[in-house]
Design a protein around this motif. Sequence first.
Motif, PDB file in Angstrom:
ATOM      1  N   PRO A   1       0.814  -1.231   0.000  1.00 33.59           N
ATOM      2  CA  PRO A   1       0.000   0.000   0.000  1.00 33.59           C
ATOM      3  C   PRO A   1       0.838   1.268   0.000  1.00 33.59           C
ATOM      4  CG  PRO A   1      -0.836  -1.575   1.601  1.00 33.59           C
ATOM      5  CD  PRO A   1       0.487  -2.099   1.140  1.00 33.59           C
ATOM      6  N   LYS A   2       1.975   1.264   0.724  1.00 38.04           N
ATOM      7  CA  LYS A   2       2.803   2.466   0.794  1.00 38.04           C
ATOM      8  C   LYS A   2       3.491   2.749  -0.533  1.00 38.04           C
ATOM      9  CE  LYS A   2       6.557   4.578   3.474  1.00 38.04           C
ATOM     10  NZ  LYS A   2       7.489   4.419   4.615  1.00 38.04           N
ATOM     11  N   LEU A   3       3.902   1.700  -1.228  1.00 39.14           N
ATOM     12  CA  LEU A   3       4.674   1.898  -2.449  1.00 39.14           C
ATOM     13  C   LEU A   3       3.794   2.008  -3.684  1.00 39.14           C
ATOM     14  CD1 LEU A   3       7.522   2.122  -3.615  1.00 39.14           C
ATOM     15  CD2 LEU A   3       7.572  -0.359  -3.832  1.00 39.14           C
ATOM     16  N   PHE A   4       2.741   1.193  -3.763  1.00 39.08           N
ATOM     17  CA  PHE A   4       1.953   1.135  -4.993  1.00 39.08           C
ATOM     18  C   PHE A   4       0.521   1.642  -4.808  1.00 39.08           C
ATOM     19  CE2 PHE A   4       5.340  -1.988  -5.793  1.00 39.08           C
ATOM     20  CZ  PHE A   4       5.841  -1.457  -6.973  1.00 39.08           C
ATOM     21  N   VAL A   5      -0.313   0.899  -4.111  1.00 35.71           N
ATOM     22  CA  VAL A   5      -1.706   1.324  -3.983  1.00 35.71           C
ATOM     23  C   VAL A   5      -2.345   0.643  -2.786  1.00 35.71           C
ATOM     24  CG1 VAL A   5      -2.597  -0.487  -5.512  1.00 35.71           C
ATOM     25  CG2 VAL A   5      -3.882   1.629  -5.246  1.00 35.71           C
ATOM     26  N   ASN A   6      -3.206   1.384  -2.108  1.00 38.10           N
ATOM     27  CA  ASN A   6      -4.002   0.834  -1.016  1.00 38.10           C
ATOM     28  C   ASN A   6      -5.357   0.457  -1.584  1.00 38.10           C
ATOM     29  OD1 ASN A   6      -5.747   0.517   1.242  1.00 38.10           O
ATOM     30  ND2 ASN A   6      -4.314   1.697   2.506  1.00 38.10           N
ATOM     31  N   ASN A   7      -5.613  -0.836  -1.728  1.00 42.73           N
ATOM     32  CA  ASN A   7      -6.850  -1.285  -2.373  1.00 42.73           C
ATOM     33  C   ASN A   7      -8.096  -0.894  -1.596  1.00 42.73           C
ATOM     34  OD1 ASN A   7      -5.701  -2.407  -4.645  1.00 42.73           O
ATOM     35  ND2 ASN A   7      -5.441  -4.435  -3.717  1.00 42.73           N
ATOM     36  N   SER A   8      -7.995  -0.780  -0.273  1.00 44.88           N
ATOM     37  CA  SER A   8      -9.186  -0.447   0.513  1.00 44.88           C
ATOM     38  C   SER A   8      -9.565   1.022   0.373  1.00 44.88           C
ATOM     39  CB  SER A   8      -8.955  -0.794   1.988  1.00 44.88           C
ATOM     40  OG  SER A   8      -7.843  -0.070   2.498  1.00 44.88           O
ATOM     41  N   SER A   9      -8.559   1.905   0.333  1.00 43.36           N
ATOM     42  CA  SER A   9      -8.852   3.336   0.225  1.00 43.36           C
ATOM     43  C   SER A   9      -8.740   3.866  -1.195  1.00 43.36           C
ATOM     44  CB  SER A   9      -7.905   4.133   1.128  1.00 43.36           C
ATOM     45  OG  SER A   9      -6.566   4.032   0.651  1.00 43.36           O
ATOM     46  N   GLY A  10      -8.047   3.090  -2.059  1.00 45.70           N
ATOM     47  CA  GLY A  10      -7.826   3.541  -3.422  1.00 45.70           C
ATOM     48  C   GLY A  10      -6.718   4.554  -3.557  1.00 45.70           C
ATOM     49  N   LYS A  11      -5.986   4.842  -2.462  1.00 44.60           N
ATOM     50  CA  LYS A  11      -4.925   5.852  -2.498  1.00 44.60           C
ATOM     51  C   LYS A  11      -3.676   5.297  -3.170  1.00 44.60           C
ATOM     52  CE  LYS A  11      -2.291   9.010   0.417  1.00 44.60           C
ATOM     53  NZ  LYS A  11      -2.021   9.490   1.799  1.00 44.60           N
ATOM     54  N   ILE A  12      -3.132   6.065  -4.115  1.00 40.93           N
ATOM     55  CA  ILE A  12      -1.929   5.670  -4.829  1.00 40.93           C
ATOM     56  C   ILE A  12      -0.714   5.863  -3.920  1.00 40.93           C
ATOM     57  CG2 ILE A  12      -0.496   6.070  -6.863  1.00 40.93           C
ATOM     58  CD1 ILE A  12      -3.227   4.892  -7.451  1.00 40.93           C
ATOM     59  N   GLY A  13       0.262   4.963  -4.050  1.00 42.70           N
ATOM     60  CA  GLY A  13       1.448   5.016  -3.212  1.00 42.70           C
ATOM     61  C   GLY A  13       2.541   5.912  -3.762  1.00 42.70           C
ATOM     62  N   LEU A  14       3.754   5.691  -3.283  1.00 41.33           N
ATOM     63  CA  LEU A  14       4.873   6.586  -3.572  1.00 41.33           C
ATOM     64  C   LEU A  14       5.198   6.685  -5.055  1.00 41.33           C
ATOM     65  CD1 LEU A  14       7.273   5.484  -0.671  1.00 41.33           C
ATOM     66  CD2 LEU A  14       5.818   7.514  -0.749  1.00 41.33           C
ATOM     67  N   VAL A  15       5.049   5.593  -5.801  1.00 43.47           N
ATOM     68  CA  VAL A  15       5.423   5.632  -7.225  1.00 43.47           C
ATOM     69  C   VAL A  15       4.566   6.606  -8.018  1.00 43.47           C
ATOM     70  CG1 VAL A  15       6.353   3.287  -7.236  1.00 43.47           C
ATOM     71  CG2 VAL A  15       3.939   3.658  -7.801  1.00 43.47           C
ATOM     72  N   GLY A  16       3.406   6.988  -7.461  1.00 43.97           N
ATOM     73  CA  GLY A  16       2.545   7.932  -8.162  1.00 43.97           C
ATOM     74  C   GLY A  16       2.889   9.379  -7.903  1.00 43.97           C
ATOM     75  N   TYR A  17       3.759   9.657  -6.912  1.00 47.59           N
ATOM     76  CA  TYR A  17       4.008  11.032  -6.499  1.00 47.59           C
ATOM     77  C   TYR A  17       5.464  11.471  -6.631  1.00 47.59           C
ATOM     78  CZ  TYR A  17      -0.675  10.802  -4.506  1.00 47.59           C
ATOM     79  OH  TYR A  17      -2.028  10.670  -4.350  1.00 47.59           O
ATOM     80  N   TRP A  18       6.385  10.522  -6.804  1.00 48.21           N
ATOM     81  CA  TRP A  18       7.801  10.869  -6.826  1.00 48.21           C
ATOM     82  C   TRP A  18       8.430  10.418  -8.130  1.00 48.21           C
ATOM     83  CZ3 TRP A  18       9.562  13.742  -2.803  1.00 48.21           C
ATOM     84  CH2 TRP A  18       8.787  13.743  -1.637  1.00 48.21           C
ATOM     85  N   ASP A  19       9.419  11.178  -8.575  1.00 47.65           N
ATOM     86  CA  ASP A  19      10.159  10.796  -9.776  1.00 47.65           C
ATOM     87  C   ASP A  19      11.108   9.635  -9.487  1.00 47.65           C
ATOM     88  OD1 ASP A  19       8.900  12.811 -11.089  1.00 47.65           O
ATOM     89  OD2 ASP A  19      10.619  14.161 -11.175  1.00 47.65           O
ATOM     90  N   THR A  20      11.660   9.602  -8.280  1.00 44.80           N
ATOM     91  CA  THR A  20      12.608   8.559  -7.902  1.00 44.80           C
ATOM     92  C   THR A  20      12.270   8.050  -6.509  1.00 44.80           C
ATOM     93  OG1 THR A  20      14.398   9.514  -9.231  1.00 44.80           O
ATOM     94  CG2 THR A  20      15.037   8.030  -7.463  1.00 44.80           C
ATOM     95  N   VAL A  21      12.154   6.747  -6.381  1.00 44.19           N
ATOM     96  CA  VAL A  21      11.968   6.105  -5.075  1.00 44.19           C
ATOM     97  C   VAL A  21      13.205   5.254  -4.819  1.00 44.19           C
ATOM     98  CG1 VAL A  21      10.572   4.543  -3.678  1.00 44.19           C
ATOM     99  CG2 VAL A  21       9.461   6.057  -5.351  1.00 44.19           C
ATOM    100  N   ALA A  22      13.961   5.626  -3.787  1.00 42.32           N
ATOM    101  CA  ALA A  22      15.214   4.929  -3.475  1.00 42.32           C
ATOM    102  C   ALA A  22      15.060   4.140  -2.183  1.00 42.32           C
ATOM    103  CB  ALA A  22      16.364   5.928  -3.352  1.00 42.32           C
ATOM    104  N   PHE A  23      15.564   2.911  -2.190  1.00 40.08           N
ATOM    105  CA  PHE A  23      15.507   2.026  -1.028  1.00 40.08           C
ATOM    106  C   PHE A  23      16.885   1.999  -0.377  1.00 40.08           C
ATOM    107  CE2 PHE A  23      12.230   0.816  -3.907  1.00 40.08           C
ATOM    108  CZ  PHE A  23      11.157   0.384  -3.119  1.00 40.08           C
ATOM    109  N   ASP A  24      16.969   2.552   0.823  1.00 39.13           N
ATOM    110  CA  ASP A  24      18.236   2.562   1.548  1.00 39.13           C
ATOM    111  C   ASP A  24      18.380   1.270   2.339  1.00 39.13           C
ATOM    112  OD1 ASP A  24      20.641   3.506   2.429  1.00 39.13           O
ATOM    113  OD2 ASP A  24      19.801   4.834   3.961  1.00 39.13           O
ATOM    114  N   GLU A  25      19.620   0.890   2.621  1.00 41.50           N
ATOM    115  CA  GLU A  25      19.909  -0.326   3.393  1.00 41.50           C
ATOM    116  C   GLU A  25      19.136  -1.515   2.817  1.00 41.50           C
ATOM    117  OE1 GLU A  25      18.884   0.704   7.372  1.00 41.50           O
ATOM    118  OE2 GLU A  25      20.491   2.166   7.568  1.00 41.50           O
ATOM    119  N   PHE A  26      19.213  -1.626   1.504  1.00 38.09           N
ATOM    120  CA  PHE A  26      18.433  -2.646   0.806  1.00 38.09           C
ATOM    121  C   PHE A  26      19.013  -4.038   1.009  1.00 38.09           C
ATOM    122  CE2 PHE A  26      17.417  -4.987  -3.174  1.00 38.09           C
ATOM    123  CZ  PHE A  26      16.040  -5.006  -3.030  1.00 38.09           C
ATOM    124  N   ALA A  27      20.326  -4.117   1.195  1.00 37.05           N
ATOM    125  CA  ALA A  27      20.973  -5.424   1.325  1.00 37.05           C
ATOM    126  C   ALA A  27      20.710  -6.017   2.708  1.00 37.05           C
ATOM    127  CB  ALA A  27      22.472  -5.300   1.069  1.00 37.05           C
TER     128      ALA A  27
END
Length: 686
Positions: free
Chosen positions: A251-277
């Motif tokens: 829900p945070k990254l893509f979409v919340n199906n219950s509320s229909g709210k779009i996640g981060l990919v809909g609002y930012w040009d770049t989404v970076a994942f820190d400490e990914f490893a």
Amino acid sequence: MSALDDKINERFPGLVVRKDLVKTVKGNAIVPSYVLEYLLGQYCATNDEASIQSGIETVKEILRKHYVHRNEAGLIRSNIREKGRWKVIDRVSVDLNTDKDAYEATFANLGIKHVIIDSATVKAHPKLLVSGVWCIADIEYERSEDKNVEPWILGTIKPIQLSRFDHDAYLAARAEFTTDEWIDLLFQTVGFDPTMFGRRSKLLQLMRLIPFVERNYNLIELGPKGTGKSHIFSEFSPHGILISGGEVTVPKLFVNNSSGKIGLVGYWDTVAFDEFAGRQKKVDKALVDIMKNYMANKTFSRGVETLGAEASMVFVGNTKHTVPYMLKNSDLFEELPEKYYDSAFIDRLHNYVPGWEIDVIRGEMFSSGYGFVVDYLAEILRHMRNDDFANRYQELFSLSPDISTRDRDGVNKTFSGLMKLLFPAGGATDGEVEEMLILAMEGRKRVKDQLYRIDSTYPATAFSFTAKNGRQISVTTLEETEYPAHYHRRAAIEDNEAEAGSPSAEGRPTPTVVTEESQVRTIAQPNEGHRVFAENQKGVTFGDLFWPWLSGASRIVVTDPYIRMFHQIRNVMELIEAIALRKAPEDEVELHLVTCPDAMYPDKQQANLISVEQAAAIAGVRFSWEFDGTGTIHARHIVSDTGWKVSLDRGLDIFQKFEMSDAFNIANRLQTYRSVKAFEVTYLKV
């Protein structure tokens, strides 16, 4: 001020700032760096030190008096009421109230809404309507008997963050810089001193900007701690967001199906994942599946509806082992969380930036030169996301037919991003186009070569391209050149899968591997020839470079006009150490240096050479030197009385800067752990 800094100030007045000033003025103001840089650009964009210091004090005073801290918002509102007017610095966004047919402003930190703002201001600064702009504004308070009328009145407002830009002027100014100057300008913009890095290192770090200029670009960078992997994504642009890799959900990254709210990919040009490893990190498999679909198709599903977005995805994380260890025992993706250690996910990555080639950041690496106000460059890069430069090599070069469609996409997107960053108006030479194409292919090859090790279903791919004149260029990664014996391994073929090792402690199978014939050229006897070394390559020592050709010599003459500075004279001492360690203890060797005097510090140069002479005598090396009186020597070479000549295009100065004063830095102690500059050596029998 360098000549480049003068040129930057002349070509981009008011749009650049000296990069060491931000920390000086920030204090405890929780305001983005790009806002501070805009203010500094207004008051400190000069090369006059007195004006700079005056400007710093002005900016500090502006922040002290007018920046609104959230916890002081009530006090500021009270001051406005009591005094009738107050100047504030706050983030202002504007909406059109259709019921009133009026534009209304909202002040984020101050906590007031429905402030009427005139149409002319909104038209002059359209970004107010999109994501808000940091402004300095005069707010007035006037109580009305009508409860429907807000008491807050906007007196004046001035954006202190870029609200519009002239892209054509940017392109015209770019034409005034050489390629090297432009690279250094961009490098200073991200905060680093370009004199501390080689060209390849600069370009590798500038690759971190490609997600801001290229839509739906998938980048990964893994490497040691402390190399600044996440810095650009946390501070550089108001259009990017850095999140912890362990905190993201569907829900945070893509979409919340219950509320229909779009996640981060809909609002930012770049989404970076820190400490990914981190192999043991818990990851939702559903998130991985949705991410794989998004990275491949630019879409994700919300129930029965399919949505699209253009956010680029960046994954940065730390490695625990050295590159040769990973190549020998596993692969360069070994630190990925288990559910991401998936060939389908890895195959969707366009570029793997080798974080191990980037030095751990030290204090002296930060720039005190001028660079763009980052908000200005961020808007330029965002504007250029609409462009596609992927075809700009096709008139000169054609990719190998072995390269698959997905590989081509990765190469093309990286190449397009590099060209937008460095040559936004075109004008690249054929050699520069080739250089960018090689870097783009190398980044994708690093991904594909590891897939070849991980999954037996992936075929071997020849990453090469052909020039229109028929010249073929094969692309190799630097780690392939350094560790060919370990690099050329692949996953077991299906017939051998049953014989693969038992699961490792991390729960992953230990793959059976096939090792191809080593390409290491072991030199048993000195031979004539030519050797080329790439920038950032490690494992190079004076002993390996020179000793087979100097073995048995009783007299060696080194000719190098640039043995002047301390680190250059230290190189001579390290050559003496290499000779002393390899010659027979009972032998003596005469080493004579021909160089040029240092015009600035001749006494210090001679004192250092005398110290070398005294130290070398203890080891049976009789060191002497002479200064060339003509000042015309430029060739650099080593000649021995055994009949060998070693021609050096860089002389002994082959190593990049390292922590020379740190006695506990292993690169200070052992040459093999230092990165080299790009250089060439030719061995001749004379």
